[in-house]
Design a protein around this motif. Structure first.
Motif, PDB file in Angstrom:
ATOM      1  N   LEU A 120       0.835  -1.200   0.000  1.00  0.00           N
ATOM      2  CA  LEU A 120       0.000   0.000   0.000  1.00  0.00           C
ATOM      3  C   LEU A 120       0.871   1.252   0.000  1.00  0.00           C
ATOM      4  N   PHE A 121       0.702   2.090  -1.026  1.00  0.00           N
ATOM      5  CA  PHE A 121       1.444   3.346  -1.177  1.00  0.00           C
ATOM      6  C   PHE A 121       2.959   3.120  -1.085  1.00  0.00           C
ATOM      7  N   GLY A 122       3.418   1.976  -1.595  1.00  0.00           N
ATOM      8  CA  GLY A 122       4.842   1.683  -1.592  1.00  0.00           C
ATOM      9  C   GLY A 122       5.385   1.200  -0.263  1.00  0.00           C
ATOM     10  N   SER A 123       4.522   1.023   0.726  1.00  0.00           N
ATOM     11  CA  SER A 123       4.959   0.555   2.041  1.00  0.00           C
ATOM     12  C   SER A 123       4.991  -0.972   2.057  1.00  0.00           C
ATOM     13  N   PRO A 124       5.574  -1.595   3.097  1.00  0.00           N
ATOM     14  CA  PRO A 124       5.566  -3.062   3.177  1.00  0.00           C
ATOM     15  C   PRO A 124       4.227  -3.642   3.608  1.00  0.00           C
ATOM     16  N   LEU A 125       3.214  -2.795   3.800  1.00  0.00           N
ATOM     17  CA  LEU A 125       1.913  -3.256   4.256  1.00  0.00           C
ATOM     18  C   LEU A 125       1.001  -3.603   3.087  1.00  0.00           C
ATOM     19  N   SER A 126       0.195  -4.638   3.270  1.00  0.00           N
ATOM     20  CA  SER A 126      -0.898  -4.928   2.345  1.00  0.00           C
ATOM     21  C   SER A 126      -2.202  -4.554   3.039  1.00  0.00           C
ATOM     22  N   ALA A 127      -3.225  -4.272   2.263  1.00  0.00           N
ATOM     23  CA  ALA A 127      -4.516  -3.878   2.833  1.00  0.00           C
ATOM     24  C   ALA A 127      -5.618  -4.684   2.167  1.00  0.00           C
ATOM     25  N   ARG A 128      -6.638  -5.009   2.949  1.00  0.00           N
ATOM     26  CA  ARG A 128      -7.766  -5.755   2.426  1.00  0.00           C
ATOM     27  C   ARG A 128      -9.059  -5.198   2.994  1.00  0.00           C
ATOM     28  N   ILE A 129     -10.056  -5.063   2.124  1.00  0.00           N
ATOM     29  CA  ILE A 129     -11.397  -4.718   2.573  1.00  0.00           C
ATOM     30  C   ILE A 129     -12.327  -5.847   2.140  1.00  0.00           C
ATOM     31  N   GLY A 130     -13.292  -6.148   2.981  1.00  0.00           N
ATOM     32  CA  GLY A 130     -14.189  -7.254   2.680  1.00  0.00           C
ATOM     33  C   GLY A 130     -15.589  -7.006   3.197  1.00  0.00           C
ATOM     34  N   PHE A 131     -16.513  -7.692   2.573  1.00  0.00           N
ATOM     35  CA  PHE A 131     -17.915  -7.635   2.989  1.00  0.00           C
ATOM     36  C   PHE A 131     -18.476  -9.046   2.942  1.00  0.00           C
ATOM     37  N   ASN A 132     -19.171  -9.437   4.003  1.00  0.00           N
ATOM     38  CA  ASN A 132     -19.795 -10.758   4.072  1.00  0.00           C
ATOM     39  C   ASN A 132     -21.255 -10.623   4.481  1.00  0.00           C
ATOM     40  N   LEU A 133     -22.096 -11.406   3.832  1.00  0.00           N
ATOM     41  CA  LEU A 133     -23.531 -11.409   4.134  1.00  0.00           C
ATOM     42  C   LEU A 133     -23.992 -12.854   4.257  1.00  0.00           C
ATOM     43  N   LEU A 134     -24.784 -13.120   5.288  1.00  0.00           N
ATOM     44  CA  LEU A 134     -25.378 -14.437   5.479  1.00  0.00           C
ATOM     45  C   LEU A 134     -26.854 -14.273   5.833  1.00  0.00           C
ATOM     46  N   LYS A 135     -27.697 -14.818   4.992  1.00  0.00           N
ATOM     47  CA  LYS A 135     -29.133 -14.851   5.267  1.00  0.00           C
ATOM     48  C   LYS A 135     -29.477 -16.278   5.693  1.00  0.00           C
ATOM     49  N   ASN A 178     -27.007 -11.573   8.736  1.00  0.00           N
ATOM     50  CA  ASN A 178     -25.718 -11.089   9.242  1.00  0.00           C
ATOM     51  C   ASN A 178     -24.956 -10.366   8.145  1.00  0.00           C
ATOM     52  N   ARG A 179     -24.356  -9.227   8.487  1.00  0.00           N
ATOM     53  CA  ARG A 179     -23.459  -8.503   7.583  1.00  0.00           C
ATOM     54  C   ARG A 179     -22.234  -8.096   8.368  1.00  0.00           C
ATOM     55  N   ASN A 180     -21.071  -8.190   7.739  1.00  0.00           N
ATOM     56  CA  ASN A 180     -19.886  -7.631   8.390  1.00  0.00           C
ATOM     57  C   ASN A 180     -18.964  -6.986   7.370  1.00  0.00           C
ATOM     58  N   PHE A 181     -18.355  -5.889   7.790  1.00  0.00           N
ATOM     59  CA  PHE A 181     -17.405  -5.128   6.993  1.00  0.00           C
ATOM     60  C   PHE A 181     -16.031  -5.256   7.649  1.00  0.00           C
ATOM     61  N   GLU A 182     -15.030  -5.579   6.847  1.00  0.00           N
ATOM     62  CA  GLU A 182     -13.689  -5.836   7.393  1.00  0.00           C
ATOM     63  C   GLU A 182     -12.654  -4.936   6.732  1.00  0.00           C
ATOM     64  N   LEU A 183     -11.746  -4.426   7.544  1.00  0.00           N
ATOM     65  CA  LEU A 183     -10.567  -3.705   7.064  1.00  0.00           C
ATOM     66  C   LEU A 183      -9.360  -4.302   7.772  1.00  0.00           C
ATOM     67  N   SER A 184      -8.400  -4.801   7.005  1.00  0.00           N
ATOM     68  CA  SER A 184      -7.237  -5.440   7.620  1.00  0.00           C
ATOM     69  C   SER A 184      -5.960  -4.990   6.921  1.00  0.00           C
ATOM     70  N   PHE A 185      -4.862  -5.056   7.677  1.00  0.00           N
ATOM     71  CA  PHE A 185      -3.538  -4.723   7.169  1.00  0.00           C
ATOM     72  C   PHE A 185      -2.613  -5.889   7.472  1.00  0.00           C
ATOM     73  N   GLY A 186      -1.794  -6.246   6.483  1.00  0.00           N
ATOM     74  CA  GLY A 186      -0.884  -7.366   6.643  1.00  0.00           C
ATOM     75  C   GLY A 186       0.563  -6.940   6.494  1.00  0.00           C
ATOM     76  N   TYR A 187       1.438  -7.659   7.173  1.00  0.00           N
ATOM     77  CA  TYR A 187       2.882  -7.380   7.114  1.00  0.00           C
ATOM     78  C   TYR A 187       3.622  -8.711   7.133  1.00  0.00           C
ATOM     79  N   ARG A 188       4.666  -8.810   6.319  1.00  0.00           N
ATOM     80  CA  ARG A 188       5.411 -10.061   6.182  1.00  0.00           C
ATOM     81  C   ARG A 188       6.864  -9.836   6.605  1.00  0.00           C
ATOM     82  N   PRO A 189       7.192 -10.057   7.887  1.00  0.00           N
ATOM     83  CA  PRO A 189       8.567  -9.812   8.342  1.00  0.00           C
ATOM     84  C   PRO A 189       9.563 -10.857   7.873  1.00  0.00           C
ATOM     85  N   ARG A 190       9.078 -12.064   7.574  1.00  0.00           N
ATOM     86  CA  ARG A 190       9.940 -13.141   7.117  1.00  0.00           C
ATOM     87  C   ARG A 190       9.266 -13.872   5.963  1.00  0.00           C
TER      88      ARG A 190
END
Length: 554
Positions: free
Chosen positions: A286-301, A308-320
């Motif tokens: 993301l923006f040239g940084s070592p971080l990755s970003a993910r957005i997600g949406f889940n729905l269950l009827k 059920n609905r959920n909105f997710e925002l996550s950041f990932g980092y890979r040190p090794r």
């Protein structure tokens, strides 16, 4: 000591016979070519030099079809006394003694050169100057020549791949202008070879020019994109003697634009009135940084019970190379669909309206030999989340029920799995996975619980058949390969599930079955037959579950 070696030829093969100086046979070996014989002789010479026989050499004589070789060891050097006035102190830290055995001296000089090539001096050299012999010892000065200082140039991509050089630069962690490091180059090679997007078409190269090192990676894109349509044939529990056709669609597009961008769409119809939808988008570096970003949406009827609905925002980092960390926040909302008959209840129903804001972290440790179809290695996944859950008052439920409970409470959740692939031989492999989960809250609801059952958890049951507050299950497969990605399988699944809203809160699930995974070149054909048993489902052929489908890869 003198070693005699005799090589006799039989057509295209060579026989090596070791003899001691009293002509006793020590060892006999067969070589398929003269080149392999020469490699073996060189290895003997290298070993003897490392032991201190610096002047060792082979005397060779060929007679007809036989080669006679005599190894003259010469005198042995037992110790080396070294003076290293021009050696930088950082290369000599922790080394106070000047006199070493020859083996210690060899290891010490190799350590110096290895350190130098990881600090920007890959052409560094060491030489002994003013060497004198004192009995079985050598005395001399060690002269260190660092050579030119080399820094990293930009990564170059070659081959039939859409991967952008900027993406590969970020993935390799080789920073332009930083000192050259052989160990970092090897680590970058490992990272790139483990990518699910592409593979190395040939060994990577290093090109040195104007005191810069340019790593060159020749890539071949993997067929990572997937389109999966699955049809399920299940007994229709509402109409005896009839079956129910369910459906599933999975679309996964990876590495869009060659920049590590992923899009996922998953839709599933579990039964007549139950459906689920999952959408995801991931951006690498993301923006040239070592971080990755993910957005997600889940729905269950869930039929006519809740949505059920959920909105997710996550950041990932890979040190090794084999370790990934993630940090996420999820906003989950759940609402009742049907509230018929709730006007006369005296306590909160099993399912209710709520909002849960959770924050957590995850860990992914991966040593699998392939990101697509692994044959060996381990993978461990886990995540932990915590947050505040707020129960929302529903106008169809008497207000006094809400007055008797705490509407704002802390809620915790843990999930994890560990899997192992075992490669017994090229045609036989095994796979085992153990998974667990736990959720805690003083006002736990049905629409809070984990959902288990189906192809991705405990086979032999409908998708999301079980509700679970806590669970632990084991999957075990035997795989008989008859192609690179084709195999027959037989499986056994078993687990323990705790559901506080069930009449029997503790359930034991067990299933057996088999199937086929066929690699057609353009995709994967799957056929799975499972037969499961639990408190709510008898072990009977009439309750068997059949899933088949075709996963197109492109």
């Amino acid at each position: 000591m003198i070693c005699f070696t005799q090589i006799s030829y039989a057509q295209d093969s060579s026989v090596l016979i070791w003899l001691t100086n009293n002509d006793e046979v020590k060892q006999e070996k067969l070589f398929l070519s003269s080149s392999s014989r020469e490699i073996f002789l060189d290895s003997i010479l290298t070993q003897k030099v490392a032991e201190g026989y610096l002047s060792a050499y082979w005397n060779q004589e060929t007679k007809a079809d036989t080669l006679f070789a005599v190894l003259d060891l010469g005198p042995k050097i037992k110790s080396v006394r070294i003076y290293s006035d021009n050696l930088p102190t950082r290369f000599n830290e922790g080394e106070s003694k000047n006199e070493r055995t020859y083996l210690e001296y060899s290891k010490w000089t190799q350590k110096i050169l290895l350190q130098a090539e990881n600090e920007g001096f890959p052409f560094a050299s060491l030489e002994l100057d003013s060497v004198k012999r004192d009995g079985e010892s050598l005395i001399g000065s060690l002269v260190f020549d660092p050579g030119p200082r080399i820094t990293w140039d930009s990564v170059k991509v070659e081959g039939q791949s859409r991967t952008s050089p900027k993406y590969l630069q970020n993935l390799s962690f080789l920073e332009i202008g930083k000192p050259f490091s052989q160990s970092k180059f090897e680590q970058a090679t490992l990272l790139i070879s483990c990518s699910p997007y592409f593979s190395l078409a040939r060994n990577p190269e290093l090109r040195f020019q104007q005191r810069k090192a340019q790593p060159v990676f020749t890539l071949r894109d993997r067929r990572a994109n997937r389109l999966d349509g699955v049809i399920g044939i299940l007994p229709n529990e509402n109409e005896q003697g009839k079956v129910l056709i369910t459906g599933q669609l999975d679309l996964e597009l990876y590495h869009l634009g060659g920049k590590g961008r992923d899009i996922e769409v998953h839709w599933q119809r579990l039964n007549v009135e139950t459906q689920s939808l999952s959408l995801g988008y991931r951006e690498s570096f993301l923006f040239g940084s070592p971080l990755s970003a993910r957005i997600g949406f889940n729905l269950l009827k869930q039929d006519t019970t809740f949505l059920n609905r959920n909105f997710e925002l996550s950041f990932g980092y890979r040190p090794r190379p084999n370790l990934s960390l993630s940090f996420f926040t999820i906003r989950e909302a759940s609402d009742l669909i049907s509230t018929f008959g709730f006007g006369e209840i005296t306590e909160l129903p099993d399912a209710a309206d709520f909002r849960w804001n959770q924050y957590g972290f995850g860990l992914d440790w991966n040593t699998l030999d392939s990101p697509i179809l692994p044959r060996s290695g381990w993978r461990f996944l886990t995540n932990f989340s915590a947050g505040n859950k707020r129960i929302i008052q529903n106008t169809a439920i008497p207000e006094e029920i809400y007055n008797s409970i705490d509407l704002n409470t802390a809620q915790y959740s843990v999930y994890g799995s560990i899997e192992k692939f075992i490669n017994v031989n090229p045609s036989w492999g095994m796979w085992a996975r153990s998974s667990f989960g736990w959720i805690e809250n003083e006002n736990l609801l049905t629409n809070d619980l984990f959902r288990l059952g189906g192809l991705k958890s405990i086979r032999g049951f409908n998708e999301n058949f079980f509700y679970a507050r806590s669970f632990g299950y084991l999957n075990f497969e035997q795989r008989l390969f008859f192609g690179e990605g084709s195999y027959l399988l037989a499986f056994v699944d078993g687990g323990i599930i705790q559901d506080p809203f069930s009449q029997i809160s503790r359930d034991t699930a067990f299933s057996v079955g088999g199937g086929l995974n066929l690699d057609t070149g353009n995709g994967l054909f799957k056929f799975i037959l499972g037969l499961g048993s639990s408190n709510e489902q008898p072990f009977s052929i009439s309750y068997s579950r059949i899933h088949f489908g075709y996963v197109a890869t492109f």
